[in-house]
Design a protein around this motif. Sequence first.
Motif, PDB file in Angstrom:
ATOM      1  N   GLY A 279       0.788  -1.230   0.000  1.00  0.00           N
ATOM      2  CA  GLY A 279       0.000   0.000   0.000  1.00  0.00           C
ATOM      3  C   GLY A 279       0.818   1.277   0.000  1.00  0.00           C
ATOM      4  N   THR A 280       2.138   1.173  -0.084  1.00  0.00           N
ATOM      5  CA  THR A 280       2.988   2.368  -0.051  1.00  0.00           C
ATOM      6  C   THR A 280       3.408   2.821  -1.446  1.00  0.00           C
ATOM      7  N   GLY A 281       3.094   2.036  -2.453  1.00  0.00           N
ATOM      8  CA  GLY A 281       3.523   2.359  -3.810  1.00  0.00           C
ATOM      9  C   GLY A 281       2.732   3.500  -4.412  1.00  0.00           C
ATOM     10  N   ARG A 282       3.365   4.202  -5.321  1.00  0.00           N
ATOM     11  CA  ARG A 282       2.709   5.308  -6.017  1.00  0.00           C
ATOM     12  C   ARG A 282       2.421   4.952  -7.468  1.00  0.00           C
ATOM     13  N   VAL A 283       2.837   3.775  -7.881  1.00  0.00           N
ATOM     14  CA  VAL A 283       2.608   3.318  -9.257  1.00  0.00           C
ATOM     15  C   VAL A 283       1.930   1.959  -9.211  1.00  0.00           C
ATOM     16  N   ASP A 284       1.331   1.587 -10.311  1.00  0.00           N
ATOM     17  CA  ASP A 284       0.655   0.299 -10.413  1.00  0.00           C
ATOM     18  C   ASP A 284       1.667  -0.836 -10.253  1.00  0.00           C
ATOM     19  N   GLU A 285       1.381  -1.769  -9.373  1.00  0.00           N
ATOM     20  CA  GLU A 285       2.310  -2.865  -9.087  1.00  0.00           C
ATOM     21  C   GLU A 285       2.523  -3.770 -10.293  1.00  0.00           C
ATOM     22  N   ASP A 286       1.497  -3.966 -11.112  1.00  0.00           N
ATOM     23  CA  ASP A 286       1.656  -4.790 -12.306  1.00  0.00           C
ATOM     24  C   ASP A 286       2.614  -4.139 -13.297  1.00  0.00           C
ATOM     25  N   LYS A 287       2.482  -2.824 -13.462  1.00  0.00           N
ATOM     26  CA  LYS A 287       3.394  -2.113 -14.362  1.00  0.00           C
ATOM     27  C   LYS A 287       4.812  -2.124 -13.799  1.00  0.00           C
ATOM     28  N   LEU A 288       4.943  -1.973 -12.498  1.00  0.00           N
ATOM     29  CA  LEU A 288       6.248  -2.031 -11.847  1.00  0.00           C
ATOM     30  C   LEU A 288       6.898  -3.398 -12.084  1.00  0.00           C
ATOM     31  N   SER A 289       6.115  -4.441 -11.991  1.00  0.00           N
ATOM     32  CA  SER A 289       6.622  -5.787 -12.257  1.00  0.00           C
ATOM     33  C   SER A 289       7.120  -5.909 -13.687  1.00  0.00           C
ATOM     34  N   ASP A 290       6.351  -5.396 -14.632  1.00  0.00           N
ATOM     35  CA  ASP A 290       6.752  -5.458 -16.046  1.00  0.00           C
ATOM     36  C   ASP A 290       8.050  -4.687 -16.287  1.00  0.00           C
ATOM     37  N   VAL A 291       8.143  -3.484 -15.731  1.00  0.00           N
ATOM     38  CA  VAL A 291       9.325  -2.647 -15.932  1.00  0.00           C
ATOM     39  C   VAL A 291      10.550  -3.304 -15.292  1.00  0.00           C
ATOM     40  N   LEU A 292      10.385  -3.832 -14.107  1.00  0.00           N
ATOM     41  CA  LEU A 292      11.497  -4.479 -13.416  1.00  0.00           C
ATOM     42  C   LEU A 292      12.026  -5.669 -14.210  1.00  0.00           C
ATOM     43  N   GLN A 293      11.128  -6.435 -14.791  1.00  0.00           N
ATOM     44  CA  GLN A 293      11.558  -7.582 -15.598  1.00  0.00           C
ATOM     45  C   GLN A 293      12.295  -7.146 -16.856  1.00  0.00           C
ATOM     46  N   GLN A 294      11.998  -5.958 -17.355  1.00  0.00           N
ATOM     47  CA  GLN A 294      12.712  -5.440 -18.522  1.00  0.00           C
ATOM     48  C   GLN A 294      14.093  -4.902 -18.144  1.00  0.00           C
ATOM     49  N   LEU A 295      14.211  -4.337 -16.951  1.00  0.00           N
ATOM     50  CA  LEU A 295      15.468  -3.722 -16.523  1.00  0.00           C
ATOM     51  C   LEU A 295      16.486  -4.722 -15.985  1.00  0.00           C
TER      52      LEU A 295
ATOM     53  N   ARG B 140      22.120  -1.624  -2.736  1.00  0.00           N
ATOM     54  CA  ARG B 140      22.344  -0.563  -3.722  1.00  0.00           C
ATOM     55  C   ARG B 140      21.008  -0.045  -4.258  1.00  0.00           C
ATOM     56  N   THR B 141      21.028   1.188  -4.670  1.00  0.00           N
ATOM     57  CA  THR B 141      19.833   1.801  -5.273  1.00  0.00           C
ATOM     58  C   THR B 141      20.132   2.227  -6.707  1.00  0.00           C
ATOM     59  N   ASP B 142      20.911   1.425  -7.415  1.00  0.00           N
ATOM     60  CA  ASP B 142      21.358   1.777  -8.762  1.00  0.00           C
ATOM     61  C   ASP B 142      20.262   1.724  -9.813  1.00  0.00           C
ATOM     62  N   LEU B 143      19.117   1.166  -9.515  1.00  0.00           N
ATOM     63  CA  LEU B 143      18.032   1.074 -10.488  1.00  0.00           C
ATOM     64  C   LEU B 143      16.999   2.189 -10.344  1.00  0.00           C
ATOM     65  N   VAL B 144      17.174   3.055  -9.372  1.00  0.00           N
ATOM     66  CA  VAL B 144      16.174   4.086  -9.080  1.00  0.00           C
ATOM     67  C   VAL B 144      15.928   4.985 -10.299  1.00  0.00           C
ATOM     68  N   ASP B 145      16.992   5.499 -10.899  1.00  0.00           N
ATOM     69  CA  ASP B 145      16.823   6.409 -12.030  1.00  0.00           C
ATOM     70  C   ASP B 145      16.155   5.723 -13.214  1.00  0.00           C
ATOM     71  N   ASP B 146      16.526   4.478 -13.470  1.00  0.00           N
ATOM     72  CA  ASP B 146      15.896   3.729 -14.568  1.00  0.00           C
ATOM     73  C   ASP B 146      14.413   3.475 -14.296  1.00  0.00           C
ATOM     74  N   LEU B 147      14.086   3.145 -13.064  1.00  0.00           N
ATOM     75  CA  LEU B 147      12.686   2.916 -12.703  1.00  0.00           C
ATOM     76  C   LEU B 147      11.875   4.216 -12.807  1.00  0.00           C
ATOM     77  N   ARG B 148      12.440   5.297 -12.301  1.00  0.00           N
ATOM     78  CA  ARG B 148      11.742   6.591 -12.409  1.00  0.00           C
ATOM     79  C   ARG B 148      11.523   6.974 -13.866  1.00  0.00           C
ATOM     80  N   GLY B 149      12.535   6.741 -14.694  1.00  0.00           N
ATOM     81  CA  GLY B 149      12.434   7.075 -16.100  1.00  0.00           C
ATOM     82  C   GLY B 149      11.354   6.287 -16.818  1.00  0.00           C
ATOM     83  N   ALA B 150      11.079   5.088 -16.341  1.00  0.00           N
ATOM     84  CA  ALA B 150      10.055   4.251 -16.953  1.00  0.00           C
ATOM     85  C   ALA B 150       8.646   4.727 -16.618  1.00  0.00           C
ATOM     86  N   PHE B 151       8.513   5.500 -15.574  1.00  0.00           N
ATOM     87  CA  PHE B 151       7.203   5.980 -15.176  1.00  0.00           C
ATOM     88  C   PHE B 151       7.053   7.449 -15.460  1.00  0.00           C
TER      89      PHE B 151
END
Length: 82
Positions: free
Chosen positions: A13-29, A71-82
């Motif tokens: 419940g703390t997310g600001r984006v759709d969890e399904d979309k987050l899952s898709d983006v994470l699998q791509q990254l 590490r938080t090295d994926l933060v910028d890539d995740l933000r860029g996807a949304f």
Amino acid sequence: VAHPLSVYIDTQGTGRVDEDKLSDVLQQLVNLSPRGIRTHLGLNRPIYARTSSYGHFGRTPEADGGFSWERTDLVDDLRGAF
């Protein structure tokens, strides 16, 4: 099967984006195969002795890659996807 059949993300419940979309983006990254995870986090090196005292959550990644899972090295890539 080398890659996961499914990826489930629950932001409790703390997310600001759709969890399904987050899952898709994470699998791509990130390559979520066992080898991909080991490679991304550098887990084939002997870095685990430090986790035996004071645990491992919330510790700053060290220069030699210790605690690489913090590490938080994926933060910028995740933000860029949304």
